[in-house]
Write a protein that holds these residues in place. Structure first.
Motif, PDB file in Angstrom:
ATOM      1  N   LYS B   4       0.848  -1.197   0.000  1.00 39.16           N
ATOM      2  CA  LYS B   4       0.000   0.000   0.000  1.00 39.16           C
ATOM      3  C   LYS B   4       0.882   1.245   0.000  1.00 39.16           C
ATOM      4  O   LYS B   4       1.805   1.344   0.798  1.00 39.16           O
ATOM      5  CB  LYS B   4      -0.887  -0.025   1.251  1.00 39.16           C
ATOM      6  N   SER B   6      -0.796   4.521  -0.409  1.00 40.49           N
ATOM      7  CA  SER B   6      -1.588   5.581   0.233  1.00 40.49           C
ATOM      8  C   SER B   6      -3.024   5.108   0.382  1.00 40.49           C
ATOM      9  O   SER B   6      -3.415   4.070  -0.160  1.00 40.49           O
ATOM     10  CB  SER B   6      -1.522   6.888  -0.557  1.00 40.49           C
ATOM     11  N   ASP B   7      -3.789   5.882   1.133  1.00 45.77           N
ATOM     12  CA  ASP B   7      -5.191   5.518   1.339  1.00 45.77           C
ATOM     13  C   ASP B   7      -5.984   6.750   1.743  1.00 45.77           C
ATOM     14  O   ASP B   7      -5.417   7.787   2.093  1.00 45.77           O
ATOM     15  CB  ASP B   7      -5.319   4.416   2.406  1.00 45.77           C
ATOM     16  N   ASN B   8      -7.286   6.607   1.669  1.00 42.04           N
ATOM     17  CA  ASN B   8      -8.169   7.687   2.135  1.00 42.04           C
ATOM     18  C   ASN B   8      -9.513   7.103   2.546  1.00 42.04           C
ATOM     19  O   ASN B   8      -9.989   6.139   1.940  1.00 42.04           O
ATOM     20  CB  ASN B   8      -8.409   8.722   1.029  1.00 42.04           C
ATOM     21  N   SER B  16     -10.120  11.982   6.099  1.00 45.39           N
ATOM     22  CA  SER B  16      -8.846  11.309   5.812  1.00 45.39           C
ATOM     23  C   SER B  16      -8.813  10.009   6.613  1.00 45.39           C
ATOM     24  O   SER B  16      -9.562   9.847   7.582  1.00 45.39           O
ATOM     25  CB  SER B  16      -7.661  12.194   6.206  1.00 45.39           C
ATOM     26  N   ALA B  83      -6.411  10.290  -2.049  1.00 49.21           N
ATOM     27  CA  ALA B  83      -5.425   9.205  -1.965  1.00 49.21           C
ATOM     28  C   ALA B  83      -4.353   9.367  -3.041  1.00 49.21           C
ATOM     29  O   ALA B  83      -3.166   9.119  -2.807  1.00 49.21           O
ATOM     30  CB  ALA B  83      -6.117   7.854  -2.101  1.00 49.21           C
ATOM     31  N   GLU B  86      -1.775  12.020  -2.147  1.00 52.63           N
ATOM     32  CA  GLU B  86      -0.800  11.517  -1.181  1.00 52.63           C
ATOM     33  C   GLU B  86       0.187  10.534  -1.836  1.00 52.63           C
ATOM     34  O   GLU B  86       1.378  10.518  -1.515  1.00 52.63           O
ATOM     35  CB  GLU B  86      -1.556  10.817  -0.047  1.00 52.63           C
ATOM     36  N   ALA B  87      -0.324   9.743  -2.791  1.00 49.88           N
ATOM     37  CA  ALA B  87       0.538   8.746  -3.441  1.00 49.88           C
ATOM     38  C   ALA B  87       1.529   9.399  -4.390  1.00 49.88           C
ATOM     39  O   ALA B  87       2.593   8.845  -4.671  1.00 49.88           O
ATOM     40  CB  ALA B  87      -0.322   7.744  -4.200  1.00 49.88           C
ATOM     41  N   THR B 230       3.790   0.736   6.349  1.00 49.94           N
ATOM     42  CA  THR B 230       2.705   0.305   5.472  1.00 49.94           C
ATOM     43  C   THR B 230       2.505  -1.205   5.555  1.00 49.94           C
ATOM     44  O   THR B 230       3.151  -1.880   6.352  1.00 49.94           O
ATOM     45  CB  THR B 230       2.950   0.762   4.026  1.00 49.94           C
TER      46      THR B 230
END
Lengths: 209, 381
Positions: B4, B6-8, B16, B83, B86-87, B230
């Motif tokens: 992974k 990034s995530d949201n 967030s 996301a 951020e990525a 992560t």
């Protein structure tokens, strides 16, 4: 990875074809096309009549495909998966369910109708009927694509999944229009089996009755 | 190696993943009792419902698209955009595959078309518009497998990364609650009018919730570049009960098979916690206890996140994977919000307080209508 086509079932509004050959369907007055197919196959599965038309379409195709490759309905099938895709998801039945809740003074939602508003129920109905205990998955895309179908089956046969056989195909039913192309696939091929590739997928999809 | 990057999560508990996780850790929850008059329905329902204006304003602040989007699409795009930011990857690249997870998408347009074209109710139409928004050249497939959609979308993404060589996958799950969905669950008598009580002796049903959640994964040939904060995908499987379309196998047959396929017995001691589906319906939670018991995982702490945000349907598998990954990296096992008195048939270990996690992995379980079950496990490096 090489997979082989053990059976190819095509259902349109006019025809039912198994491995490219037309099956004779007895047409009774006042019955729907799918019920006529059901009666012509001579199967006993009263649950069929409770299903929505998407499930009926998938159920009939699976029945023909499994019979065509000599699979006993009652045998447990741990190394079988059922992976289907279409465009309208369960919208045909969604519209029917919507009618039951549209007006506050005519409000009668029923669990028996609501359950069929999930597109993947057809994979469940097929899994129950044929005791398929591997993966069951339902996907949605814009239109029939031989390359997507090929990719989905290949992913489903990834070695880590320990799946050797599969029902894989396009099962669409919307507004009295049926469009089904279901394949039974196996990792074990025999001399006369077609290989699982895009041109063979297209060959069976395009055949006219 | 897939990990992974990034995530949201967008939910009532924040916009967030960090905010959602922090709020859950502090014991906050998003559900409340809603007046049925809002959606012209006969009964009240306890659910986590997002404020439409807040979504629309947040969406307007990031979007310069001229296309008009539905509430469902705004939510999905907003989550994916956050996301992706951020990525820091180029969504326009053919190396990026998008997968959308949802059960009902824009189904509320059947009640009221809101001026959208009639094709807008098709799931693939929303998927296409989301892909177009990010100018991604690949077709966006939709995973629509009832409650397990969010995990099946991740597994499809991993399969496609491995077989087709995509470097990145953006997996978006979203669900909005309409009269359509709520009335259906009410007709099943599946809803609780109070906060749900997963694995509890007095559980009476589930809560629904709205959310969008996005996971972005990267594929690498080695694990040298995998950061410490992560999770890495270790294994997963989907298995069908072949038993009933609207109820699970009593003995957890399919879920047990999925766990056995996803996770080898030699890896059991790496699992710090099991994030269960834990919907708080009588059947589901008993079934999960059977599957966990049969897998010999009785002593591994089990939590359910449904008390925090309800069952977010197509978003659930993604949202709960994200929250569990943040907890794992934080060495924490979240408590099972809503649980008071143990009440499932098999002896499993329900986690009732936030607790230190001293292991490197977690397993996520999920099951749903259609007899499908999935198990997926991740580890931190």
């Amino acid at each position: 990875m090489k997979a082989y086509i053990k059976s190819a079932v095509r259902i349109t509004d006019q025809d039912v074809l198994v491995d490219g050959k037309k099956i004779d369907i007895q047409k009774q007055e006042g019955e729907t096309w799918l019920v006529n197919i059901y009666r012509s196959l001579g199967i006993q599965a009263p649950k069929f009549f409770k299903m929505d038309n998407l499930c009926k379409s998938g159920f009939l195709a699976a029945e023909l495909a499994m019979k065509d490759c000599n699979q006993q309905t009652e045998n447990l099938k741990k190394d079988w998966s059922v992976i289907l895709i279409n465009h309208a998801s369960s919208l045909d039945n969604d519209r029917a369910y919507q009618k039951t809740i549209q007006d506050a003074d005519n409000y009668f939602p029923s669990p028996a109708v609501f359950v069929y508003t999930l597109a993947n129920i057809v994979t469940g109905e097929i899994a129950i009927r044929h005791k398929i205990m591997g993966e069951s998955s339902f996907f949605v895309q814009d239109k029939f694509s031989h390359s997507t179908l090929k990719d989905l089956a290949e992913s489903g046969f990834a070695p880590s999944k320990e799946i050797n056989n599969m029902l894989c195909g396009w099962v669409e039913y919307e507004n009295n229009h049926c469009d089904v192309m279901l394949f039974a696939l196996s990792l074990e091929g025999e001399k006369n089996d077609d290989e699982w590739n895009e041109s063979n997928i297209n060959k069976y999809y395009q055949i006219e009755g | 190696m897939i990990y992974k990057i990034s995530d949201n999560i967008i939910s009532v508990l924040g916009f967030s993943s960090d905010e959602n996780y922090r709020n859950m850790k502090e014991g906050k929850f998003g559900g409340s009792l809603h007046n049925p008059a809002e959606k012209n329905m006969p009964e009240p329902y306890f659910a986590s419902i997002l404020n439409s204006e807040l979504i629309h304003d947040s969406f307007a602040s990031i979007s310069n698209s001229k296309t008009k989007y539905t509430r469902f699409e705004e939510l999905a795009i907003l989550s994916a955009a956050k996301a992706l930011e951020e990525a820091n990857i180029d969504a326009k690249s053919p190396e990026v595959i998008f997968v959308l997870s949802t059960t009902k998408g824009n189904v509320e347009l059947l009640q009221d078309g809101q001026g959208f074209e009639k094709e807008r109710v098709y799931l693939s139409r929303s998927a296409q518009l989301i892909g177009n928004y990010f100018q991604n050249p690949n077709e966006v497939l939709v995973a629509s497998n009832a409650c397990i959609s969010g995990v099946s979308a991740q597994l499809l993404a991993f399969d496609l990364m491995q077989s087709k060589g995509y470097k990145y996958a953006v997996v978006i799950g979203a669900e909005v609650l309409s009269k359509f969905v709520i009335s259906g669950f009410q007709s099943f008598k599946a809803l609780s009018q109070n906060m749900c009580k997963p694995f509890d002796a007095n559980r009476v049903g589930l809560n629904l919730g709205e959310a969008a959640a996005t996971l972005i994964y990267k594929q690498e040939n080695d694990n040298i570049s995998v950061p410490k904060n992560t999770i890495v995908f270790k294994g997963g499987a989907i298995r069908n009960d072949a038993n009933h379309i609207s109820g699970p196998s009593r003995t957890g047959e399919g879920l047990y098979n999925a766990i056995s396929k996803a996770l080898q017995i030699k890896d059991h001691d790496k699992i710090g916690f099991i994030n269960a589906h834990g919907t708080a319906t009588p059947y589901n939670d008993d079934m999960e206890s059977w599957a966990i018991d049969r897998s010999g995982l009785n002593n591994v702490p089990v939590n359910s996140l449904k008390g925090y945000l309800g069952h977010t349907l197509g978003a659930a598998g993604i949202l709960e994977t994200i929250i569990s990954s943040h907890a794992l990296v934080d060495n924490n096992i979240l408590k099972t919000m809503g649980h008071e008195t143990f009440g499932v048939v098999k002896p499993i270990t329900i986690n009732t307080e936030n607790k230190y996690c001293d292991k490197t992995g977690f397993i996520k379980l999920i099951s749903g209508f259609g007899g499908s079950n999935a198990a997926i496990w991740f580890e931190k490096i």
